[in-house]
Design a protein around this motif. Structure first.
Motif, PDB file in Angstrom:
ATOM      1  N   GLY A 186     -57.719  45.676  19.024  1.00  0.00           N
ATOM      2  CA  GLY A 186     -58.053  47.103  19.020  1.00  0.00           C
ATOM      3  C   GLY A 186     -59.530  47.339  19.182  1.00  0.00           C
ATOM      4  O   GLY A 186     -59.965  48.426  19.503  1.00  0.00           O
ATOM      5  N   GLY A 187     -60.305  46.290  18.930  1.00  0.00           N
ATOM      6  CA  GLY A 187     -61.738  46.405  19.106  1.00  0.00           C
ATOM      7  C   GLY A 187     -62.448  46.875  17.859  1.00  0.00           C
ATOM      8  O   GLY A 187     -61.963  46.747  16.738  1.00  0.00           O
ATOM      9  N   TYR A 188     -63.591  47.474  18.069  1.00  0.00           N
ATOM     10  CA  TYR A 188     -64.524  47.889  17.035  1.00  0.00           C
ATOM     11  C   TYR A 188     -64.107  49.230  16.443  1.00  0.00           C
ATOM     12  O   TYR A 188     -63.708  50.138  17.159  1.00  0.00           O
ATOM     13  N   ALA A 189     -64.199  49.356  15.124  1.00  0.00           N
ATOM     14  CA  ALA A 189     -63.887  50.615  14.452  1.00  0.00           C
ATOM     15  C   ALA A 189     -64.825  50.806  13.271  1.00  0.00           C
ATOM     16  O   ALA A 189     -65.307  49.837  12.683  1.00  0.00           O
ATOM     17  N   GLU A 190     -65.076  52.063  12.925  1.00  0.00           N
ATOM     18  CA  GLU A 190     -65.854  52.440  11.757  1.00  0.00           C
ATOM     19  C   GLU A 190     -65.043  53.417  10.921  1.00  0.00           C
ATOM     20  O   GLU A 190     -64.108  54.041  11.439  1.00  0.00           O
ATOM     21  N   PRO A 191     -65.390  53.583   9.645  1.00  0.00           N
ATOM     22  CA  PRO A 191     -64.677  54.571   8.830  1.00  0.00           C
ATOM     23  C   PRO A 191     -64.676  55.937   9.505  1.00  0.00           C
ATOM     24  O   PRO A 191     -65.699  56.386  10.027  1.00  0.00           O
ATOM     25  N   GLY A 192     -63.519  56.566   9.523  1.00  0.00           N
ATOM     26  CA  GLY A 192     -63.378  57.885  10.142  1.00  0.00           C
ATOM     27  C   GLY A 192     -62.922  57.848  11.594  1.00  0.00           C
ATOM     28  O   GLY A 192     -62.561  58.885  12.148  1.00  0.00           O
ATOM     29  N   ASP A 193     -62.936  56.684  12.221  1.00  0.00           N
ATOM     30  CA  ASP A 193     -62.479  56.589  13.612  1.00  0.00           C
ATOM     31  C   ASP A 193     -60.973  56.831  13.696  1.00  0.00           C
ATOM     32  O   ASP A 193     -60.239  56.563  12.745  1.00  0.00           O
ATOM     33  N   ALA A 194     -60.539  57.325  14.833  1.00  0.00           N
ATOM     34  CA  ALA A 194     -59.112  57.540  15.080  1.00  0.00           C
ATOM     35  C   ALA A 194     -58.778  57.027  16.474  1.00  0.00           C
ATOM     36  O   ALA A 194     -59.540  57.222  17.417  1.00  0.00           O
ATOM     37  N   PHE A 195     -57.639  56.378  16.573  1.00  0.00           N
ATOM     38  CA  PHE A 195     -57.191  55.799  17.840  1.00  0.00           C
ATOM     39  C   PHE A 195     -55.784  56.288  18.151  1.00  0.00           C
ATOM     40  O   PHE A 195     -54.979  56.478  17.248  1.00  0.00           O
TER      41      PHE A 195
END
Length: 115
Positions: A92-101
């Motif tokens: 899924g790759g890179y994510a930070e808190p609050g991200d949505a996919f």
């Protein structure tokens, strides 16, 4: 207040800041999965740095959302198994808190889009 009490006040402020950093609310990473295929899905597994989430039985043309906590930058991976035994996986790759996919689970594989 005298100058001798200043180290105590500074120390108290540092402790308060540390407690706030540990207890502050964090936003989850949200991953909305949509089965766009013509086949039912047996399970979808989402693996991340702090563990994993799994959903079972995702019917065709339906959606479900998984949430997981991230402390700063993180990454995740998805695996899907269709009823006929076909499996796909994708980072899924890179994510930070609050991200949505948004994730489309298709007959040909997995497609990601960041919201």
């Amino acid at each position: 207040m005298s100058i001798r009490g200043l180290p105590f006040v500074i120390g108290l402020l540092c402790v308060g800041l540390g407690v706030w950093l540990l207890l502050r609310p964090r936003a989850d990473v949200a991953v909305t999965l949509t089965n766009e295929s013509a086949r039912p899905i047996v399970w979808v597994a989402l693996e991340h740095e702090r563990g994993g989430e799994r959903i079972d039985h995702l019917a065709t043309h339906t959606s479900r959302t998984l949430h997981f906590r991230a402390r700063g930058e993180t990454s995740f991976r998805l695996r899907v198994r269709f009823e006929d035994g076909v499996e796909y996986q994708r980072d899924g790759g890179y994510a930070e808190p609050g991200d949505a996919f948004r994730v489309a689970l298709r007959d040909t594989g997995i497609a990601f889009a960041r919201r």
